[in-house]
Design a protein around this motif. Sequence first.
Motif, PDB file in Angstrom:
ATOM      1  N   VAL A   1     -14.318  18.901  -9.123  1.00  0.00           N
ATOM      2  CA  VAL A   1     -15.122  19.342  -7.978  1.00  0.00           C
ATOM      3  C   VAL A   1     -15.646  20.751  -8.215  1.00  0.00           C
ATOM      4  CG1 VAL A   1     -14.920  20.117  -5.571  1.00  0.00           C
ATOM      5  CG2 VAL A   1     -14.166  17.827  -6.211  1.00  0.00           C
TER       6      VAL A   1
ATOM      7  N   GLN B   1      -5.937   5.305  -9.308  1.00  0.00           N
ATOM      8  CA  GLN B   1      -6.023   6.768  -9.360  1.00  0.00           C
ATOM      9  C   GLN B   1      -7.395   7.207  -9.878  1.00  0.00           C
ATOM     10  OE1 GLN B   1      -2.605   8.035 -11.635  1.00  0.00           O
ATOM     11  NE2 GLN B   1      -1.212   6.997 -10.231  1.00  0.00           N
TER      12      GLN B   1
ATOM     13  N   GLY C   1      -6.371  11.404   0.828  1.00  0.00           N
ATOM     14  CA  GLY C   1      -5.944  10.931  -0.489  1.00  0.00           C
ATOM     15  C   GLY C   1      -5.070   9.695  -0.481  1.00  0.00           C
ATOM     16  N   ASP C   2      -3.998   9.721   0.312  1.00  0.00           N
ATOM     17  CA  ASP C   2      -3.070   8.581   0.301  1.00  0.00           C
ATOM     18  C   ASP C   2      -3.730   7.309   0.840  1.00  0.00           C
ATOM     19  OD1 ASP C   2      -1.175  10.160  -0.811  1.00  0.00           O
ATOM     20  OD2 ASP C   2      -0.009  10.467   1.025  1.00  0.00           O
TER      21      ASP C   2
ATOM     22  N   TYR D   1      -5.955   5.969  -1.808  1.00  0.00           N
ATOM     23  CA  TYR D   1      -5.134   5.434  -2.905  1.00  0.00           C
ATOM     24  C   TYR D   1      -4.584   4.063  -2.522  1.00  0.00           C
ATOM     25  CZ  TYR D   1      -1.488   5.492  -6.536  1.00  0.00           C
ATOM     26  OH  TYR D   1      -0.684   5.201  -7.611  1.00  0.00           O
ATOM     27  N   ALA D   2      -4.181   3.936  -1.277  1.00  0.00           N
ATOM     28  CA  ALA D   2      -3.649   2.645  -0.820  1.00  0.00           C
ATOM     29  C   ALA D   2      -4.712   1.555  -0.918  1.00  0.00           C
ATOM     30  CB  ALA D   2      -3.151   2.778   0.621  1.00  0.00           C
TER      31      ALA D   2
ATOM     32  N   VAL E   1      -9.928   6.713  -7.071  1.00  0.00           N
ATOM     33  CA  VAL E   1      -9.845   7.755  -6.040  1.00  0.00           C
ATOM     34  C   VAL E   1     -10.534   9.028  -6.535  1.00  0.00           C
ATOM     35  CG1 VAL E   1      -8.297   9.275  -4.763  1.00  0.00           C
ATOM     36  CG2 VAL E   1      -7.756   6.848  -4.975  1.00  0.00           C
ATOM     37  N   GLN E   2     -10.259   9.360  -7.780  1.00  0.00           N
ATOM     38  CA  GLN E   2     -10.865  10.575  -8.338  1.00  0.00           C
ATOM     39  C   GLN E   2     -12.391  10.460  -8.346  1.00  0.00           C
ATOM     40  OE1 GLN E   2     -10.757  12.961 -12.514  1.00  0.00           O
ATOM     41  NE2 GLN E   2      -8.874  11.953 -11.946  1.00  0.00           N
ATOM     42  N   GLU E   3     -12.882   9.312  -8.798  1.00  0.00           N
ATOM     43  CA  GLU E   3     -14.335   9.119  -8.836  1.00  0.00           C
ATOM     44  C   GLU E   3     -14.929   9.190  -7.435  1.00  0.00           C
ATOM     45  OE1 GLU E   3     -16.310   9.063 -11.374  1.00  0.00           O
ATOM     46  OE2 GLU E   3     -14.615   9.243 -12.726  1.00  0.00           O
TER      47      GLU E   3
ATOM     48  N   THR F   1      -8.972  16.054  -9.807  1.00  0.00           N
ATOM     49  CA  THR F   1     -10.143  15.902  -8.933  1.00  0.00           C
ATOM     50  C   THR F   1     -10.730  17.259  -8.563  1.00  0.00           C
ATOM     51  OG1 THR F   1      -9.202  13.894  -8.000  1.00  0.00           O
ATOM     52  CG2 THR F   1     -10.944  14.962  -6.729  1.00  0.00           C
TER      53      THR F   1
ATOM     54  N   LEU G   1      -0.446   9.482  -3.506  1.00  0.00           N
ATOM     55  CA  LEU G   1      -1.331   9.830  -4.624  1.00  0.00           C
ATOM     56  C   LEU G   1      -0.704  10.977  -5.414  1.00  0.00           C
ATOM     57  CD1 LEU G   1      -4.132   9.199  -5.869  1.00  0.00           C
ATOM     58  CD2 LEU G   1      -5.063  11.033  -4.454  1.00  0.00           C
TER      59      LEU G   1
ATOM     60  N   LEU H   1     -13.769  10.709  -4.775  1.00  0.00           N
ATOM     61  CA  LEU H   1     -13.729  12.056  -4.200  1.00  0.00           C
ATOM     62  C   LEU H   1     -14.779  12.968  -4.835  1.00  0.00           C
ATOM     63  CD1 LEU H   1      -9.879  12.605  -3.777  1.00  0.00           C
ATOM     64  CD2 LEU H   1     -11.573  12.335  -1.968  1.00  0.00           C
ATOM     65  N   VAL H   2     -14.941  12.859  -6.142  1.00  0.00           N
ATOM     66  CA  VAL H   2     -15.962  13.693  -6.800  1.00  0.00           C
ATOM     67  C   VAL H   2     -17.353  13.293  -6.300  1.00  0.00           C
ATOM     68  CG1 VAL H   2     -17.056  14.270  -9.008  1.00  0.00           C
ATOM     69  CG2 VAL H   2     -14.565  14.169  -8.830  1.00  0.00           C
TER      70      VAL H   2
ATOM     71  N   ARG I   1      -5.351   0.765  -4.586  1.00  0.00           N
ATOM     72  CA  ARG I   1      -4.269  -0.016  -5.223  1.00  0.00           C
ATOM     73  C   ARG I   1      -4.294  -1.454  -4.755  1.00  0.00           C
ATOM     74  NH1 ARG I   1       0.803   2.618  -3.688  1.00  0.00           N
ATOM     75  NH2 ARG I   1       1.765   0.763  -4.562  1.00  0.00           N
ATOM     76  N   LEU I   2      -4.570  -1.647  -3.483  1.00  0.00           N
ATOM     77  CA  LEU I   2      -4.637  -3.018  -2.989  1.00  0.00           C
ATOM     78  C   LEU I   2      -5.788  -3.775  -3.630  1.00  0.00           C
ATOM     79  CD1 LEU I   2      -3.921  -2.420   0.811  1.00  0.00           C
ATOM     80  CD2 LEU I   2      -2.426  -3.566  -0.834  1.00  0.00           C
TER      81      LEU I   2
ATOM     82  N   ALA J   1       0.810  -1.216   0.000  1.00  0.00           N
ATOM     83  CA  ALA J   1       0.000   0.000   0.000  1.00  0.00           C
ATOM     84  C   ALA J   1       0.843   1.265   0.000  1.00  0.00           C
ATOM     85  CB  ALA J   1      -0.921   0.009   1.220  1.00  0.00           C
TER      86      ALA J   1
ATOM     87  N   PHE K   1      -4.897  14.902  -7.697  1.00  0.00           N
ATOM     88  CA  PHE K   1      -5.562  15.943  -6.901  1.00  0.00           C
ATOM     89  C   PHE K   1      -6.034  17.077  -7.812  1.00  0.00           C
ATOM     90  CE2 PHE K   1      -3.106  14.293  -3.153  1.00  0.00           C
ATOM     91  CZ  PHE K   1      -4.205  14.008  -2.356  1.00  0.00           C
TER      92      PHE K   1
ATOM     93  N   ARG L   1      -5.024  -3.620  -7.803  1.00  0.00           N
ATOM     94  CA  ARG L   1      -3.719  -4.104  -8.261  1.00  0.00           C
ATOM     95  C   ARG L   1      -3.282  -3.381  -9.528  1.00  0.00           C
ATOM     96  NH1 ARG L   1      -1.670  -5.101  -4.621  1.00  0.00           N
ATOM     97  NH2 ARG L   1      -0.144  -6.575  -5.450  1.00  0.00           N
TER      98      ARG L   1
END
Lengths: 277, 185
Positions: free
Chosen positions: A35, B44, B26-27, B30-31, B47-49, A31, A23, B51-52, B34-35, A19, A28, B38
């Motif tokens: 937003v 990425q 964010g991190d 993302y972690a 995460v973007q989806e 995003t 990012l 957050l929006v 990614r897990l 992990a 960001f 894979r």
Amino acid sequence: MTAEFVIDERITDWLAAEAAGTLPETVFDATFNRVRRTRQRRRSWDWNGAGVARGRAILAILAAASVVAVAIIGPIGLAGLAPPVASPLASSSPATPFPATAVPSPVATLTPQHSTATVVSPPPVAAPRTFSSARLGYSITLSAAWRSQLNPGAWDGVIDGSTHNADAGTDLYVDGADGYLIQIGVMHLKAGTNLARWAADESPRATPVGYMKDPGFHMLTLPIGKALYTHATCPELSMTSVFLIRGTTGVLISWSNLLGDDAAGRAAFLKALGTYR
Amino acid sequence: VVQRELVVAAQHGDARAFEALARQAGDRLYAIARLMLRDAELAQDAVQEALVRAWRELPSLRDPERFDGWLRRLIVNACNDQGRSRRRYGAEVRSIAVEPIEQDEVANLADRDQIERGFSRLKPEHRAVVVLHFYAGMGAGEIADCLGIPVGTVKSRLHYATAALRAALDADARPTRLATEGQIA
């Protein structure tokens, strides 16, 4: 320490190692750009603090309105059952310098049929509005909530004029009730341009890149002739683009909803196109 | 600034408050992505989806204190959406160090390789509970709440997934044929 515990620890260590990472800043940036272009979905009744407060306010208003209604309709109802001259309201009204017959009070003019609970008439329905553009040569009738972009303060977004080739100009309309947008762009075409080919060429520019996943075209018969439309959607945007040709100009009429898909709003738009002249 | 205040401000349309929240989370998101996926690029996107979606739906969050759990739910859902749309689970190509490595590291790499293989074979819903339990440190009740599924389902998925991973690690006892010049996961 059991074997299972050891294995669980190894799984945890592996996950933690896998992990590790940051990012990228570009994510960001992308995003936050989205937003800024995305409206928050506001519900009429949500259970956060503001929603509850708003709900309580609505309940308070309804309660107050019902009290007022009882206060008004109740005595009126009683008054309707008794002769007008014997009405306690009429007899207790303050003295007026004008003769009672010159300016009759509402209570004095009420008749029994007006004193029932149906005294509240329905609110007037706002008439649809017809927008005409001499510059681009069209008119269209939309529901009363629609406003032209020329109205100050009606539109606080950014209009990207580069999204299509509307060299003759573009008009924008905003639906103040639901937040929909209608953009009408007119562009000059070479004589004899084929509708299907022009629509296929223009649609990638008319529809935000990446949102369109080969939705295909649908035929639409309007009073002024045939049109093609395509519909693209993603979680935060839904867009229907209509292509038609009038003489040597191509007309692109796009409807978009910044809150995602909305079949009812889209259907209303397609229906309104029946008024396009 | 306390997170709760940022959440409340963002709920009322304060984009800067939301950006601060997004940077804090964010991190972590993302972690998890990614897990689960894979794949760095898919993660990425997820995460973007997420957050929006969080920004758009934030006014409907009832309790600002539950923002973190709510966000985890959004990222898991976004990962599931990404996985469904791309069908690229397990497609990540990773390289392992080319330099000569010590015997201990060989064992360590073999260990990681076994978990990697076992994890890649898990279904997305099983990966989600493994990540939330072993990585995010959440209990079965929290995971159930986060994913919107019964606690019993969480426990059975966790049981199945850990059994599969343990089985993969059991192979560790057998001789491995790890290539030291690199391999594809």
